[in-house]
Design an enzyme around this catalytic site. Structure first.
Site, short mmCIF file in Angstrom:
data_model
loop_
_atom_site.label_atom_id
_atom_site.label_comp_id
_atom_site.label_asym_id
_atom_site.label_seq_id
_atom_site.Cartn_x
_atom_site.Cartn_y
_atom_site.Cartn_z
N THR A 26 0.85 -1.19 0.00
CA THR A 26 0.00 0.00 0.00
C THR A 26 0.89 1.24 0.00
OG1 THR A 26 -1.85 -1.08 1.08
CG2 THR A 26 -1.68 1.30 1.38
N GLN A 100 -4.34 -7.33 -6.59
CA GLN A 100 -4.83 -7.81 -5.29
C GLN A 100 -6.19 -7.20 -4.98
OE1 GLN A 100 -3.57 -6.67 -1.36
NE2 GLN A 100 -3.00 -8.78 -0.90
N HIS A 176 -7.33 -11.16 -1.37
CA HIS A 176 -6.71 -10.79 -0.10
C HIS A 176 -7.58 -11.32 1.04
CE1 HIS A 176 -4.53 -8.78 2.90
NE2 HIS A 176 -4.47 -7.56 2.43
N ASN A 179 -4.33 -10.34 6.93
CA ASN A 179 -4.04 -9.05 7.59
C ASN A 179 -5.23 -8.31 8.19
OD1 ASN A 179 -1.40 -9.55 7.00
ND2 ASN A 179 -1.27 -8.17 5.26
N TYR A 181 -8.42 -7.94 7.19
CA TYR A 181 -9.46 -7.32 6.36
C TYR A 181 -10.68 -8.26 6.25
CZ TYR A 181 -5.71 -4.08 5.99
OH TYR A 181 -4.72 -3.19 6.34
N ARG A 228 -4.26 -14.93 -0.55
CA ARG A 228 -3.28 -14.55 0.47
C ARG A 228 -3.88 -14.72 1.87
NH1 ARG A 228 0.15 -9.28 2.18
NH2 ARG A 228 2.11 -10.27 1.67
N ASN A 236 -4.30 -5.52 12.99
CA ASN A 236 -5.71 -5.11 12.94
C ASN A 236 -6.56 -5.83 13.99
OD1 ASN A 236 -5.66 -3.05 10.98
ND2 ASN A 236 -5.70 -4.54 9.30
N GLY A 315 8.47 -7.29 -0.07
CA GLY A 315 7.74 -6.03 -0.03
C GLY A 315 8.68 -4.86 0.13
C1 PHB Z 1 -1.59 -1.13 5.17
O1 PHB Z 1 -1.95 -0.22 4.43
O2 PHB Z 1 -1.01 -0.92 6.24
C2 PHB Z 1 -1.83 -2.50 4.76
C3 PHB Z 1 -2.61 -2.76 3.67
C4 PHB Z 1 -2.83 -4.06 3.29
C5 PHB Z 1 -2.27 -5.06 4.05
C6 PHB Z 1 -1.50 -4.80 5.13
C7 PHB Z 1 -1.28 -3.52 5.49
O3 PHB Z 1 -2.48 -6.33 3.72
#
Ligand code: PHB
Length: 360
Positions: A26, A100, A176, A179, A181, A228, A236, A315
């Protein structure tokens, strides 16, 4: 020693020339208004197209799916058009790119939602901490629990985004489900307290993510879709009472789809990982295993040599090293990325990191 990183390997429909993948990052630099990818983003991705595969930054599948100011979407004609420039640039360099697909669920804020409504989630449970809005950092709100009738709408959002990504010229898509979401909010029982068919048992918690996988593979064909996951992740405010049971079941259920790959966030921002579980999932899964999180060239090569993974995605190293594969191959030193320019801003810390030589 790192030679194995430069051996070709099949990833679903594609034979990739090496094992170094650019992980989703991001960067919050889409054009406003409208969260549209534009020239600066085209240049950023073009610079990094020596990756065997680029997975784009997380991309909002719908206005409801958005949780961070300035992140791009794939739901409007202007956005689709903007992404066309990016896929064209990457293809000109002979590389491949997957989009993604992202719905943030509760990791949003009413000020970022259409008509200022509350963000949605499996259950009305607030995440700890703050969210980056157009008015600065604000506390997360308690989300609205989705009605069971809305599940088909969520699946439709993913399906339409998958169709739009195809129109924009992508080579495939990544779902996705990591993380913290929306899809992971369904998978893990700390966030999913539903008592209907979409919560409770592990079968029920996996239902929506699997419906999304079914819809997206219908659009793309299974060999152009990856998923993923982040079993060990707590980012989060995530938790699950039995990650081994949850993720063993989920990955077993993914197998009939014959996906191109499973992308596993083994560690995120230095978090602890469950190595035994990663290995178990790698053994269960019938496609390529892509490891992610804190790897360098040496540990990536070791992981592949030991049979722990087929690909490794990088990353942060790709932020400051647009030519990361060439640098690894040459054994050249890596540049350090500046965290103050990770999110938002302009060209600085985005498209001005130097290449190893002046050939660009
Ligand atoms: C973030 O913007 O911090 C972020 C976005 C997507 C992710 C993890 C972190 O999978």
């Amino acid at each position: 020693m790192e030679d194995i990183l430069f051996s070709p390997q099949q990833l679903g429909a594609y034979r990739l020339p090496h094992r170094i993948i650019m992980a989703p990052l991001t960067r919050s630099r889409s054009k406003q208004p409208g969260n549209i990818p534009w020239e600066m983003n085209v240049e950023y991705y073009r610079q990094r197209s020596s990756a065997a595969l680029i997975i784009t930054e997380a991309t909002n599948i719908s206005p409801q799916g958005m949780g961070y100011a300035l992140t791009p979407g794939i739901y409007s004609p202007d956005q689709i058009n903007g992404w066309k420039g990016i896929t064209r640039g990457i293809h000109k360099k002979g590389s491949k790119v997957f989009m993604q697909l992202w719905h943030v669920g509760r990791i949003s804020h009413s000020s970022l939602q259409p008509n200022g409504v509350l963000p949605v989630a499996p259950s009305a449970i607030r995440a700890e901490g703050k969210v980056f809005t157009n008015e600065g950092l604000q506390l997360f709100e308690t989300p609205r629990a989705l009605e069971i009738e809305e599940m088909t709408d969520i699946v439709d959002q993913y399906r339409q985004a998958a169709v739009n990504a195809k129109e924009a010229g992508f080579d495939g898509v990544e779902i996705h489900a990591a993380n913290g979401y929306l899809l992971e909010q369904f998978l893990k029982d700390g966030t999913n307290k539903r008592t209907d068919n979409y919560g409770g048992s592990v079968e029920n918690r996996c239902r929506l993510p699997l419906e999304v996988v079914a819809a997206v593979t219908e659009v793309w064909g299974s060999d152009k879709v990856g998923t993923r996951i982040s079993p060990s992740g707590t980012f989060n405010s995530m938790s699950d009472s039995n990650i081994e049971e949850t993720f063993t079941f989920f990955v077993e259920q993914l197998n009939p789809f014959n996906l191109a790959y499973l992308h596993v966030v083994e560690s995120f921002r230095g978090s602890h990982t469950n190595v035994a579980l990663n290995l178990k999932l790698r053994k269960i899964f019938n496609g390529a295993y892509m490891a992610n999180g804190g790897y360098n060239a040496q540990t990536a090569a070791k992981s592949i040599t030991n049979g722990y993974s087929d690909f490794v995605s990088f990353g942060i190293p790709f932020i400051a090293n647009p030519d990361l594969p060439e640098r690894i191959k040459a054994g050249a030193p890596l540049s350090e990325a500046d965290p103050s320019t990770y999110y938002g801003g302009n060209e600085k810390g985005y498209i001005d990191y130097p290449f190893m030589s002046t050939k660009e």
